[in-house]
Design a protein around this motif. Structure first.
Motif, mmCIF file in Angstrom:
data_model
loop_
_atom_site.group_PDB
_atom_site.id
_atom_site.type_symbol
_atom_site.label_atom_id
_atom_site.label_comp_id
_atom_site.label_asym_id
_atom_site.label_seq_id
_atom_site.Cartn_x
_atom_site.Cartn_y
_atom_site.Cartn_z
ATOM 1 N N ASN A 24 -37.082 -23.293 23.806
ATOM 2 C CA ASN A 24 -38.221 -23.071 24.682
ATOM 3 C C ASN A 24 -39.387 -24.043 24.502
ATOM 4 N N ASP A 25 -39.378 -24.864 23.481
ATOM 5 C CA ASP A 25 -40.359 -25.935 23.396
ATOM 6 C C ASP A 25 -39.699 -27.086 22.665
ATOM 7 N N SER A 26 -40.462 -28.139 22.418
ATOM 8 C CA SER A 26 -39.841 -29.343 21.901
ATOM 9 C C SER A 26 -39.217 -29.144 20.529
ATOM 10 N N ASP A 27 -39.788 -28.262 19.715
ATOM 11 C CA ASP A 27 -39.242 -28.039 18.382
ATOM 12 C C ASP A 27 -39.553 -26.626 17.920
ATOM 13 N N PRO A 28 -38.827 -25.624 18.424
ATOM 14 C CA PRO A 28 -39.117 -24.245 18.022
ATOM 15 C C PRO A 28 -38.555 -23.896 16.652
ATOM 16 N N GLY A 29 -37.674 -24.750 16.117
ATOM 17 C CA GLY A 29 -36.949 -24.401 14.909
ATOM 18 C C GLY A 29 -37.715 -24.674 13.630
ATOM 19 N N PHE A 30 -37.103 -24.276 12.527
ATOM 20 C CA PHE A 30 -37.707 -24.438 11.208
ATOM 21 C C PHE A 30 -36.694 -25.016 10.230
ATOM 22 N N GLY A 31 -35.661 -25.687 10.752
ATOM 23 C CA GLY A 31 -34.589 -26.154 9.887
ATOM 24 C C GLY A 31 -33.617 -25.021 9.602
ATOM 25 N N GLU A 32 -33.061 -25.010 8.404
ATOM 26 C CA GLU A 32 -32.128 -23.946 8.018
ATOM 27 C C GLU A 32 -32.431 -23.502 6.594
ATOM 28 N N LEU A 33 -32.466 -22.188 6.397
ATOM 29 C CA LEU A 33 -32.578 -21.623 5.054
ATOM 30 C C LEU A 33 -31.175 -21.291 4.581
ATOM 31 N N ARG A 34 -30.835 -21.654 3.360
ATOM 32 C CA ARG A 34 -29.485 -21.446 2.844
ATOM 33 C C ARG A 34 -29.477 -20.481 1.666
ATOM 34 N N ALA A 35 -28.399 -19.732 1.572
ATOM 35 C CA ALA A 35 -28.128 -18.876 0.415
ATOM 36 C C ALA A 35 -26.621 -18.913 0.213
ATOM 37 N N ILE A 54 -22.436 -15.048 12.384
ATOM 38 C CA ILE A 54 -22.074 -13.703 11.892
ATOM 39 C C ILE A 54 -23.255 -12.728 11.980
ATOM 40 N N GLY A 55 -24.399 -13.194 12.433
ATOM 41 C CA GLY A 55 -25.548 -12.318 12.600
ATOM 42 C C GLY A 55 -26.516 -12.920 13.592
ATOM 43 N N CYS A 56 -27.359 -12.090 14.198
ATOM 44 C CA CYS A 56 -28.270 -12.612 15.213
ATOM 45 C C CYS A 56 -29.480 -11.714 15.400
ATOM 46 N N TYR A 57 -30.527 -12.303 15.957
ATOM 47 C CA TYR A 57 -31.748 -11.597 16.341
ATOM 48 C C TYR A 57 -32.369 -12.395 17.473
ATOM 49 N N ARG A 58 -32.767 -11.713 18.546
ATOM 50 C CA ARG A 58 -33.350 -12.394 19.700
ATOM 51 C C ARG A 58 -34.873 -12.405 19.586
ATOM 52 N N LEU A 59 -35.472 -13.582 19.781
ATOM 53 C CA LEU A 59 -36.899 -13.784 19.587
ATOM 54 C C LEU A 59 -37.550 -14.246 20.891
ATOM 55 N N GLN A 67 -31.565 -10.085 4.050
ATOM 56 C CA GLN A 67 -32.672 -10.877 3.510
ATOM 57 C C GLN A 67 -32.761 -12.237 4.198
ATOM 58 N N LEU A 68 -31.603 -12.826 4.478
ATOM 59 C CA LEU A 68 -31.608 -14.101 5.202
ATOM 60 C C LEU A 68 -32.185 -13.935 6.605
ATOM 61 N N LEU A 69 -31.784 -12.868 7.284
ATOM 62 C CA LEU A 69 -32.280 -12.616 8.633
ATOM 63 C C LEU A 69 -33.806 -12.477 8.621
ATOM 64 N N TRP A 70 -34.308 -11.708 7.661
ATOM 65 C CA TRP A 70 -35.758 -11.544 7.565
ATOM 66 C C TRP A 70 -36.426 -12.850 7.132
ATOM 67 N N GLY A 71 -35.750 -13.620 6.292
ATOM 68 C CA GLY A 71 -36.299 -14.919 5.912
ATOM 69 C C GLY A 71 -36.455 -15.829 7.110
ATOM 70 N N LEU A 86 -32.083 -16.394 16.853
ATOM 71 C CA LEU A 86 -31.936 -16.583 15.414
ATOM 72 C C LEU A 86 -30.503 -16.214 15.031
ATOM 73 N N VAL A 87 -29.825 -17.082 14.287
ATOM 74 C CA VAL A 87 -28.444 -16.807 13.899
ATOM 75 C C VAL A 87 -28.267 -16.952 12.394
ATOM 76 N N VAL A 88 -27.462 -16.057 11.838
ATOM 77 C CA VAL A 88 -26.969 -16.223 10.474
ATOM 78 C C VAL A 88 -25.567 -16.803 10.600
ATOM 79 N N VAL A 89 -25.304 -17.886 9.883
ATOM 80 C CA VAL A 89 -24.010 -18.564 9.980
ATOM 81 C C VAL A 89 -23.337 -18.604 8.610
#
Length: 268
Positions: A2-13, A82-87, A136-140, A67-70
C-alpha cells in the motif's frame, strides 16, 4: 503493497520468520490457509464461490498488508506460509470507504483518534505450528509494523469459538468486567447485533481457568494491556462469538518495546 515501503524486513526465529507478503501468490496462500482453518477446521459456512475456490477472501484483502509467518524449511515461496494476520491502516480503509469492524461495531471513537490506527483481523496459524513461538513471532511482526508506521491504536474483532453463549459465559463476563475500554475510545456493538457480555456474577468465575480457556489471540491482546469493547456479536457465518479488542500502543509494556525494538533494530 500500500505504499512504497510498508515492510520492516524479516524477523527470524530458527526456521521461522515473520514479514509482509511480497507477492500475489503469497496472498493466495494466505487465503488458502484461512479457508482451511476457518471453514474446514472451525466450521464456518461457505458460499458457493468460497467453497469452489477453497479460498477465504473479500474486498479488504486487496487494500490490506498481509503479515505472514513463514517456515523456510518448506521453501521460499507461497508453500512456506504457515500463519497470517491482515493489517489495514487509515489510507487502506479509505480506499474502500469503510473498516471491516464497522459491520459489527460502532468504531467512531477509534476513528476519531488523532493519529494512525491499525485494524487487525483474519488471523490464523496452521494446526501443525500452533506453538508459543509462532504466536510470539506473529506479535513481533505486529509490533515491528506498529513501530514503523507510528500506530497509536491497534484494534479489531477477536473471536471466541462457537456461538453458545452459555458455554462462553465465563470468558465474556471476565473480559467485560476486567478489561473494558476507556469510554473515550470504547467501541460498542451495533444495536441490532449487540449481545450482553456480562452473563453471570463476575465473582463466581474461576479466573485462572477462564484465562487458560481464552483463545491465544485474545490473551495476546490482554498481555499488551489491551481492552475490549461493549457488547459481543454472534457471527454465524464463521461460527464464532466476536469481541472488539483494542490496544493503545503507548500502554504497551516497556518489556515489549525493548524486546521488539532490539529485534527490529537496523532492519528498516
Amino acid at each position: 503493497m500500500n505504499d512504497s515501503d510498508p515492510g520492516f524486513g524479516e524477523l527470524r526465529a530458527g526456521n521461522l520468520g515473520v514479514r509482509l507478503a511480497v507477492s500475489d501468490a503469497e496472498v493466495d496462500a494466505v487465503q488458502a490457509l484461512r479457508y482451511r482453518v476457518f471453514y474446514e477446521e472451525m466450521g464456518a459456512h461457505a458460499d458457493a464461490e468460497t467453497a469452489s475456490s477453497r479460498r477465504d477472501r473479500d474486498e479488504f484483502d486487496a487494500v490490506a498488508d498481509h503479515l505472514v509467518v513463514v517456515d523456510h524449511d518448506r521453501g521460499e515461496g507461497p508453500e512456506s506460509v504457515i500463519g497470517c494476520y491482515r493489517l489495514i491502516r487509515r489510507h487502506a480503509a479509505a480506499r474502500l470507504g469503510r473498516w471491516y469492524s464497522a459491520a459489527e461495531y460502532d468504531i467512531s471513537r477509534i476513528v476519531a483518534f488523532d493519529g494512525e490506527i491499525l485494524e487487525c483481523g483474519r488471523s490464523c496459524v496452521d494446526a501443525d505450528y500452533r506453538t508459543r513461538g509462532s504466536m510470539q513471532l506473529l506479535w513481533g511482526g505486529i509490533a515491528a509494523y506498529i513501530f514503523k508506521h507510528e500506530v497509536g491504536i491497534l484494534f479489531g474483532c477477536a473471536s471466541l469459538p462457537g456461538t453458545d453463549l452459555d458455554a462462553l459465559a465465563d470468558q465474556l463476563t471476565y473480559l467485560a468486567s476486567n478489561h473494558m475500554a476507556p469510554e473515550a475510545i470504547r467501541p460498542r456493538a451495533l444495536p441490532e447485533r449487540y449481545v450482553e457480555m456480562i452473563r453471570k456474577d463476575p465473582a463466581s468465575i474461576d479466573v485462572k481457568r477462564t484465562l487458560i480457556d481464552l483463545p491465544p489471540l485474545v490473551k495476546g491482546y490482554l498481555r499488551l494491556g489491551g481492552f475490549v469493547g461493549d457488547g459481543a456479536v454472534l457471527d454465524h457465518q464463521f461460527n464464532t462469538t466476536d469481541v472488539a479488542v483494542l490496544v493503545k500502543t503507548d500502554q504497551v509494556t516497556d518489556k515489549y518495546y525493548k524486546h521488539f525494538e532490539r529485534k527490529v533494530g537496523g532492519r528498516d
